[in-house]
Design a protein around this motif. Structure first.
Motif, PDB file in Angstrom:
ATOM      1  N   ILE A 148     126.675   9.895  34.654  1.00 42.89           N
ATOM      2  CA  ILE A 148     125.911  11.122  34.824  1.00 42.89           C
ATOM      3  C   ILE A 148     125.179  10.977  36.155  1.00 42.89           C
ATOM      4  CG2 ILE A 148     124.055  12.565  33.931  1.00 42.89           C
ATOM      5  CD1 ILE A 148     124.771  11.427  31.119  1.00 42.89           C
ATOM      6  N   SER A 149     125.510  11.835  37.103  1.00 44.09           N
ATOM      7  CA  SER A 149     125.000  11.680  38.459  1.00 44.09           C
ATOM      8  C   SER A 149     123.848  12.634  38.751  1.00 44.09           C
ATOM      9  CB  SER A 149     126.118  11.927  39.473  1.00 44.09           C
ATOM     10  OG  SER A 149     125.691  11.608  40.770  1.00 44.09           O
ATOM     11  N   LEU A 150     122.789  12.095  39.318  1.00 42.41           N
ATOM     12  CA  LEU A 150     121.710  12.907  39.869  1.00 42.41           C
ATOM     13  C   LEU A 150     122.142  13.335  41.264  1.00 42.41           C
ATOM     14  CD1 LEU A 150     118.550  10.831  38.926  1.00 42.41           C
ATOM     15  CD2 LEU A 150     119.409  12.887  37.821  1.00 42.41           C
ATOM     16  N   VAL A 151     122.040  14.627  41.556  1.00 44.29           N
ATOM     17  CA  VAL A 151     122.467  15.121  42.864  1.00 44.29           C
ATOM     18  C   VAL A 151     121.437  16.082  43.436  1.00 44.29           C
ATOM     19  CG1 VAL A 151     124.936  14.896  42.337  1.00 44.29           C
ATOM     20  CG2 VAL A 151     123.783  17.073  41.914  1.00 44.29           C
ATOM     21  N   HIS A 152     121.426  16.171  44.732  1.00 44.81           N
ATOM     22  CA  HIS A 152     120.767  17.237  45.477  1.00 44.81           C
ATOM     23  C   HIS A 152     121.484  17.282  46.815  1.00 44.81           C
ATOM     24  CE1 HIS A 152     118.705  13.898  47.435  1.00 44.81           C
ATOM     25  NE2 HIS A 152     118.389  14.749  48.409  1.00 44.81           N
ATOM     26  N   GLU A 153     121.441  18.412  47.448  1.00 46.00           N
ATOM     27  CA  GLU A 153     122.118  18.507  48.734  1.00 46.00           C
ATOM     28  C   GLU A 153     121.213  19.193  49.736  1.00 46.00           C
ATOM     29  OE1 GLU A 153     126.735  18.522  47.240  1.00 46.00           O
ATOM     30  OE2 GLU A 153     125.976  20.337  48.177  1.00 46.00           O
ATOM     31  N   ASP A 154     121.156  18.598  50.916  1.00 44.62           N
ATOM     32  CA  ASP A 154     120.470  19.194  52.055  1.00 44.62           C
ATOM     33  C   ASP A 154     121.132  18.645  53.304  1.00 44.62           C
ATOM     34  OD1 ASP A 154     119.399  16.607  52.501  1.00 44.62           O
ATOM     35  OD2 ASP A 154     117.532  17.094  51.494  1.00 44.62           O
ATOM     36  N   ALA A 155     120.575  18.913  54.458  1.00 44.94           N
ATOM     37  CA  ALA A 155     121.204  18.493  55.713  1.00 44.94           C
ATOM     38  C   ALA A 155     121.368  16.977  55.806  1.00 44.94           C
ATOM     39  CB  ALA A 155     120.397  19.011  56.901  1.00 44.94           C
ATOM     40  N   THR A 156     120.473  16.224  55.164  1.00 42.37           N
ATOM     41  CA  THR A 156     120.555  14.763  55.247  1.00 42.37           C
ATOM     42  C   THR A 156     121.417  14.151  54.148  1.00 42.37           C
ATOM     43  OG1 THR A 156     118.560  14.440  53.913  1.00 42.37           O
ATOM     44  CG2 THR A 156     118.272  14.646  56.311  1.00 42.37           C
ATOM     45  N   SER A 157     121.784  14.942  53.136  1.00 41.98           N
ATOM     46  CA  SER A 157     122.592  14.403  52.033  1.00 41.98           C
ATOM     47  C   SER A 157     123.606  15.448  51.551  1.00 41.98           C
ATOM     48  CB  SER A 157     121.686  13.959  50.889  1.00 41.98           C
ATOM     49  OG  SER A 157     120.906  15.054  50.442  1.00 41.98           O
ATOM     50  N   PRO A 158     124.569  15.792  52.415  1.00 38.36           N
ATOM     51  CA  PRO A 158     125.570  16.780  52.007  1.00 38.36           C
ATOM     52  C   PRO A 158     126.624  16.185  51.081  1.00 38.36           C
ATOM     53  CG  PRO A 158     126.074  15.978  54.204  1.00 38.36           C
ATOM     54  CD  PRO A 158     124.766  15.336  53.789  1.00 38.36           C
ATOM     55  N   ASP A 159     127.299  17.034  50.360  1.00 40.02           N
ATOM     56  CA  ASP A 159     128.463  16.668  49.545  1.00 40.02           C
ATOM     57  C   ASP A 159     128.178  15.711  48.396  1.00 40.02           C
ATOM     58  OD1 ASP A 159     130.084  18.279  51.180  1.00 40.02           O
ATOM     59  OD2 ASP A 159     130.321  16.640  52.613  1.00 40.02           O
ATOM     60  N   GLN A 160     126.941  15.584  47.950  1.00 37.48           N
ATOM     61  CA  GLN A 160     126.665  14.702  46.815  1.00 37.48           C
ATOM     62  C   GLN A 160     127.403  15.168  45.567  1.00 37.48           C
ATOM     63  OE1 GLN A 160     122.586  13.852  45.975  1.00 37.48           O
ATOM     64  NE2 GLN A 160     122.254  12.816  47.910  1.00 37.48           N
ATOM     65  N   LEU A 161     127.471  16.467  45.359  1.00 36.61           N
ATOM     66  CA  LEU A 161     128.125  17.002  44.177  1.00 36.61           C
ATOM     67  C   LEU A 161     129.610  16.665  44.174  1.00 36.61           C
ATOM     68  CD1 LEU A 161     128.234  18.701  41.599  1.00 36.61           C
ATOM     69  CD2 LEU A 161     128.438  20.732  43.048  1.00 36.61           C
ATOM     70  N   THR A 162     130.309  16.978  45.233  1.00 36.17           N
ATOM     71  CA  THR A 162     131.754  16.735  45.253  1.00 36.17           C
ATOM     72  C   THR A 162     132.062  15.239  45.210  1.00 36.17           C
ATOM     73  OG1 THR A 162     131.749  16.993  47.661  1.00 36.17           O
ATOM     74  CG2 THR A 162     132.388  18.904  46.358  1.00 36.17           C
ATOM     75  N   ARG A 163     131.250  14.424  45.878  1.00 32.28           N
ATOM     76  CA  ARG A 163     131.462  12.968  45.813  1.00 32.28           C
ATOM     77  C   ARG A 163     131.252  12.445  44.402  1.00 32.28           C
ATOM     78  NH1 ARG A 163     128.212   9.518  48.609  1.00 32.28           N
ATOM     79  NH2 ARG A 163     126.580  11.051  48.866  1.00 32.28           N
ATOM     80  N   SER A 164     130.243  12.954  43.712  1.00 32.68           N
ATOM     81  CA  SER A 164     129.966  12.495  42.348  1.00 32.68           C
ATOM     82  C   SER A 164     131.094  12.872  41.394  1.00 32.68           C
ATOM     83  CB  SER A 164     128.642  13.081  41.849  1.00 32.68           C
ATOM     84  OG  SER A 164     127.565  12.546  42.584  1.00 32.68           O
ATOM     85  N   VAL A 165     131.551  14.104  41.482  1.00 32.75           N
ATOM     86  CA  VAL A 165     132.635  14.541  40.594  1.00 32.75           C
ATOM     87  C   VAL A 165     133.921  13.788  40.927  1.00 32.75           C
ATOM     88  CG1 VAL A 165     134.046  16.512  39.868  1.00 32.75           C
ATOM     89  CG2 VAL A 165     131.565  16.786  40.160  1.00 32.75           C
TER      90      VAL A 165
END
Length: 182
Positions: free
Chosen positions: A91-108
Motif C-alpha cells: 500500500i503506497s503513500l503518494v503525492h505528486e508535485d514538481a519535485t516528486s512527479p509520477d509517484q502514482l504510476t511508479r507505485s502501481v
C-alpha cells in the motif's frame, strides 16, 4: 531469505478484492520517522540497512502480516522482498508535485494494491484550503485499478472528504490529532 517458519495467522479483513491482516506493517521505522526526535530518527535509519529491511519484511510476513504500507522510495525493497519469495501486498503513500512527479504510476507499476495520498501533504493542503487539488490524482489512481485512499493525521480531513462524497475506498488515520496546538 524468507523463513519457512510462520506463526498462526492474524485476523483478516476484506480490502476490495484482497484479504489483509488487520495489522499492516508501516514504514516509519525503516524510513527513520519516529515522531520523537532527530536522534531517534538517525538511529532508526542507521539500523535499517537494506539487509535489515528485507529481514524486517520477512519477519512481518512470518508473523502473519500480509501488507506493508510505505512510499515509492521503498519500491526497490518491496521488489527485492517479492523476488526472495515474499508475498506481502504493498500500500503506497503518494503525492505528486514538481519535485516528486509520477509517484502514482511508479507505485502501481511496482505492484501496489492500493495508494493513499500522503498524510503530511494531505494535512498541509487541508490547512491551506487546497485539499481539493488532490482529486485528479485520486481519480487517476481509480483509473489505474488500485484501491484509493487518503492518509491524514487530522479528523477534520475525514469529515471534509466525507461531506464532499469523494470516491475513496479507505482512510489511513491516527486516533489522535498529531498536529494539535497547546
Amino acid at each position: 531469505q524468507i523463513s519457512e517458519t510462520s506463526s498462526a495467522p492474524l485476523p483478516t479483513v476484506p480490502f476490495g478484492p484482497h484479504t489483509l491482516s488487520r495489522l499492516i506493517a508501516g514504514a516509519n521505522p525503516v524510513n527513520g520517522g519516529s515522531h520523537l526526535s532527530r536522534f531517534v530518527n538517525m538511529q532508526m535509519r542507521r539500523y535499517f540497512t537494506d539487509e535489515q529491511i528485507l529481514r524486517f519484511l520477512a519477519d512481518c510476513e512470518n508473523a502473519g502480516i500480509t501488507a506493508w504500507q510505505s512510499g515509492p522510495g521503498n519500491l526497490g525493497h518491496f521488489a527485492a522482498h517479492r523476488a526472495a519469495g515474499g508475498r506481502l501486498g504493498y500500500i503506497s503513500l503518494v503525492h505528486e508535485d514538481a519535485t516528486s512527479p509520477d509517484q502514482l504510476t511508479r507505485s502501481v507499476a511496482g505492484g501496489a494494491i492500493a495508494v493513499a495520498h500522503h498524510g503530511e501533504v494531505t494535512d498541509r493542503l487541508f490547512r491551506s484550503g487546497e485539499l481539493d487539488t488532490i482529486v485528479p490524482l485520486l481519480s487517476r489512481a481509480r483509473d489505474l485499478g488500485v484501491m484509493v485512499g487518503i492518509s491524514t493525521h487530522m479528523p477534520a480531513v475525514v469529515d471534509y472528504v466525507e461531506s464532499k462524497g469523494w470516491d475513496l475506498d479507505f482512510y489511513m488515520t491516527c486516533v489522535y490529532e498529531r498536529h494539535r496546538t497547546r
